[in-house]
Structure formats: C-alpha cells, structure tokens
Design an enzyme around this catalytic site. Sequence first.
Site, short mmCIF file in Angstrom:
data_model
loop_
_atom_site.label_atom_id
_atom_site.label_comp_id
_atom_site.label_asym_id
_atom_site.label_seq_id
_atom_site.Cartn_x
_atom_site.Cartn_y
_atom_site.Cartn_z
N GLU A 278 0.83 -1.21 0.00
CA GLU A 278 0.00 0.00 0.00
C GLU A 278 0.87 1.26 0.00
O GLU A 278 0.75 2.11 0.89
CB GLU A 278 -0.89 0.02 1.25
CG GLU A 278 -1.83 -1.14 1.41
CD GLU A 278 -2.56 -1.15 2.76
OE1 GLU A 278 -2.26 -0.27 3.62
OE2 GLU A 278 -3.40 -2.01 2.96
N CYS A 350 -0.99 33.98 9.83
CA CYS A 350 -0.63 34.65 11.08
C CYS A 350 -0.30 33.66 12.19
O CYS A 350 -1.08 33.49 13.14
CB CYS A 350 -1.75 35.59 11.48
SG CYS A 350 -1.95 36.85 10.23
N GLU A 351 0.79 32.98 12.05
CA GLU A 351 1.29 32.02 13.05
C GLU A 351 2.79 31.92 12.86
O GLU A 351 3.26 31.85 11.73
CB GLU A 351 0.73 30.62 12.80
CG GLU A 351 -0.72 30.49 13.05
CD GLU A 351 -1.07 29.21 13.80
OE1 GLU A 351 -0.20 28.64 14.49
OE2 GLU A 351 -2.23 28.82 13.69
N1 LLP Z 1 -1.59 2.12 4.42
C1 LLP Z 1 -2.09 2.61 5.57
C2 LLP Z 1 -3.04 1.80 6.35
C3 LLP Z 1 -1.68 3.88 6.03
O1 LLP Z 1 -2.17 4.35 7.18
C4 LLP Z 1 -0.75 4.63 5.26
C5 LLP Z 1 -0.34 5.96 5.70
C6 LLP Z 1 -0.30 4.08 4.05
C7 LLP Z 1 -0.72 2.81 3.67
C8 LLP Z 1 0.65 4.81 3.14
O2 LLP Z 1 1.87 5.04 3.75
P1 LLP Z 1 3.09 5.67 2.89
O3 LLP Z 1 3.53 4.66 1.86
O4 LLP Z 1 2.60 6.90 2.27
O5 LLP Z 1 4.13 5.93 3.92
N2 LLP Z 1 0.72 12.86 6.77
C9 LLP Z 1 1.94 12.15 7.09
C10 LLP Z 1 1.89 10.71 6.66
C11 LLP Z 1 0.75 9.93 7.28
C12 LLP Z 1 0.71 8.50 6.82
C13 LLP Z 1 -0.54 7.84 7.26
N3 LLP Z 1 -0.73 6.51 6.79
C14 LLP Z 1 3.11 12.89 6.46
O6 LLP Z 1 2.91 13.94 5.85
O7 LLP Z 1 4.27 12.46 6.60
#
Ligand code: LLP
Length: 424
Positions: A278, A350-351
């Site tokens: 994923e 504004c932060e």
């Molecule tokens: N599968 C599940 C169940 C997840 O919760 C996530 C990410 C992924 C796959 C994908 O993960 P990736 O390959 O993108 O690492 N907003 C944060 C990242 C949050 C990730 C949440 N879950 C940031 O900007 O670093």
Amino acid sequence: MSTLADTPLAYVDGQLRMEGAALSDIADAVGTPVYVYSSEYIVDRLNAFATAFAGVPHRVHYSVKANSNLAILALCHAQGAGFDIVSGGELSRVLAAGGNAEDVIFSGVGKSTEEIDFALKVGIGCFNVESPGEMARIANRASVLGTTAPVSIRVNPDVDPKTHPYISTGLQQNKFGVPVEAALDLYRDAASNPTLSIRGIDCHIGSQITSPEPLLEALSCLIDLIDKLANEGIDIEHVDLGGGMGIRYSDETPLDLENYGRQVADLMSGRPQQILLEPGRSIVANSGVLLTRVEYLKVAGKTNAPNFAVVDAAMNDLIRPALYQAEHTVVPVTESPAEEQNWDIVGPVCESADFLAKNRLLALNEGDLVAVTTTGAYGMVQASNYNSRNRACEVLVNGDAFSVVRRRETIEDQLRLERLPDET
Ligand code: LLP
C-alpha cells in the site's frame, strides 16, 4: 548528493524543468501557489515496485491518502494498480477516476456504518478490520444487506518503525490494528461467521521507514500467525504489508526497494499467498513540487536574527514542516549567479509555525519563483482554508505538456456552504 536526486527535475539553461516543461511557464499560466506533478515519475515508481517485487506474486494498492487528485488516481489505475483507502470519500474518488471497487482495500480504525454499507454495496475488494467491534458491525451490515463481507485483520505487531512518532502506527501504544494475541481469536470468530469471508492478513507499521528490518520483522510476525491459522484450517489468500517505504527528502538514504522486495520474496518462498503493498509517499512524493513566488524579503535588522522570505504559499498549503518538522528542499526556479544568503521561507498566515523551510542558503529577490520539492505526497491532501486562503491549483505534467487537474479555489467556493442564521 544533488538536491534534485530522485526527482523528475533538472535545470536546462538555468531554468528548472519537470520532464520537458519549464516550471516558470506553468507559474505564468496558472499563477502561484501551485502543486505540479510529473506523470512520468509516477509511472516509473510503479514500475520500480513491479521490478523490486518480481520474485513474489504481488499487487500494488496505491494509498489514496497520499495524493487523491482524480488525475493521479486515473494514472495509477491505468498502470494496473489497485487502491488502499480510509474513507467513503476516498472510495468515491477511486470510482470517479474510473477505478473498480473490487481493486480497493478499505483500511482505517473508524469506519462508519454509512461507509461500510457504501463499500459493501459497490463490492469492495477487502476490509482491513481494525477491532472486534468493527468486525461485528461489518458482519451485521453484510447480513442486513444480504451479502458477505471480504475481510482481513490488521495486526498490530508492536514493532518500532523508527520514524516520526506522529506517523508510527505499529506499536502497542498506537490506536491501529489488533494485538497479535487477540488476532487469532478474532480470526476464529470470523471463520465461524457465514457473513464474513476471510481473505487476508494485514499490517501497516508506519510511514517514511528507511530501513527494511522493522518491515521484515512485521512480516515474520504475520507469517507466524498464518501458520497458526493454517493449523486450524483457516486459509489466508493475501498478506498485506501496508505502505511506509521511506524516500529521500534531502539527504536521507531511502529504503532500498529492491533489497526489501528480495527479502520479502525470500520470507514468502514456498508460500501460496499474494503480497499486497500500500505505498503512497514512495509513489508520489518526489513526483511533485509546490511552486511559490517571493512576495517580500525582510532582511534581519540584527545579527543572529533570521532573514525572512515571505512567499505566497503557507502552512495551509503545506503543513508538513509545522506538523512533523519535515525538511523539504527549496530550490530556485531560475538559477541566479547572485550571492546566496540564509533565509527562512515563511508564508502569509498569522502564526509563527507558518514556515516552509528554515535557514536555507538561496539567492532571492522579490518576485522570484521557488520550488518546494518532494511535495507530491501529503501536501495538497492536507491543505486547508486557514486564514480563509483559497487552496492552490494542481497541474499534471506529461512530457512538455501540462494540464490543470484541479482549478484554483475561489472565495465563492469557500463561501458556498455557509449561511447567515435565520432572523428570529
Ligand atoms: N496504508 C495505511 C493503512 C496507512 O495508514 C498509510 C499511511 C499508508 C498505507 C501509506 O503510507 P506511505 O507509503 O505513504 O508511507 N501525513 C503524514 C503521513 C501519514 C501516513 C498515514 N498513513 C506525512 O505527511 O508524513
């Protein structure tokens, strides 16, 4: 290591290009701030997964949360990817982009009854179940709707992914998944419930993981459980390893995908299960830049005080530096021979947490364009209207052509949902 390593960016005659398109032409055509993504890069990353995991039956389910623009989903679908989603909204996006429900895996700790019903009605590929309560609710809704629900249990293997605490998900103190010990019992319950059809086993231990060890430790934990289940006659068709593959923002060593793929194939050798992945960030992060223009330069009056470059993008456009202390590279769109100085790149919000980067050596003038790199993942999807700012537009590059794949928001878009209260 060049600051543009692992990106689709290069300077040609002093002008920053993505594929064959000059970023200054895009900014002139659509204004700033704007997110720009490379389609070629996304296809290359999907191919890199295919190569790295060639030794094991597998499928990539692109994680929609990283970047859910319809054009990006359509591109992933055209390349044969399935999808990983965490809400009914993301499911609607996949369907709107031409994807198929049976290619979708539905993760997340808080699926509502409405979302479960929607997923069952369109024929979701699999639910990744995260608690006994959720399993009971899915079984009940499947029974009410006269269908069976395909399920997989998300196991929390209590493995430390060694990443930022906000994006760590596989430790027992995290809200995600079912502890290994409890998972066995939950599988027994599922196996005895005719409205549930067991498909797989799942884990996702965190994001931006740069070493394979924690990921492989999690896989070993799942394999132990698969063997225990097999002894009880419960067969598992797929092993979903989640996403989390770490990439390069500046000077990190990214996860070695080929090595990870080889080691997964070794651990799975002789086993019939298909591997599901994923990935989100590792497909799209380095496909994208946030283009922004310098509005004002505020040169420090005192020594030790920072120089501020106030740009037209802000924390509402890209919250990662404020939220996760993320370090995105910032590069000029037009190379300049002028002397470099240290700048804090800040927005108009504004932060004091409104910064895109701190302490960067750049030669800047008011009106210059800069590109904040590695912003294709978790950039636009986390944007907000804070300070009533209109969200940026999004552009997809293909060779030397580019298309606006989301128009810039207007104040009318923002006001559309609001009303003054009725007179009493
Ligand atoms: N599968 C599940 C169940 C997840 O919760 C996530 C990410 C992924 C796959 C994908 O993960 P990736 O390959 O993108 O690492 N907003 C944060 C990242 C949050 C990730 C949440 N879950 C940031 O900007 O670093």
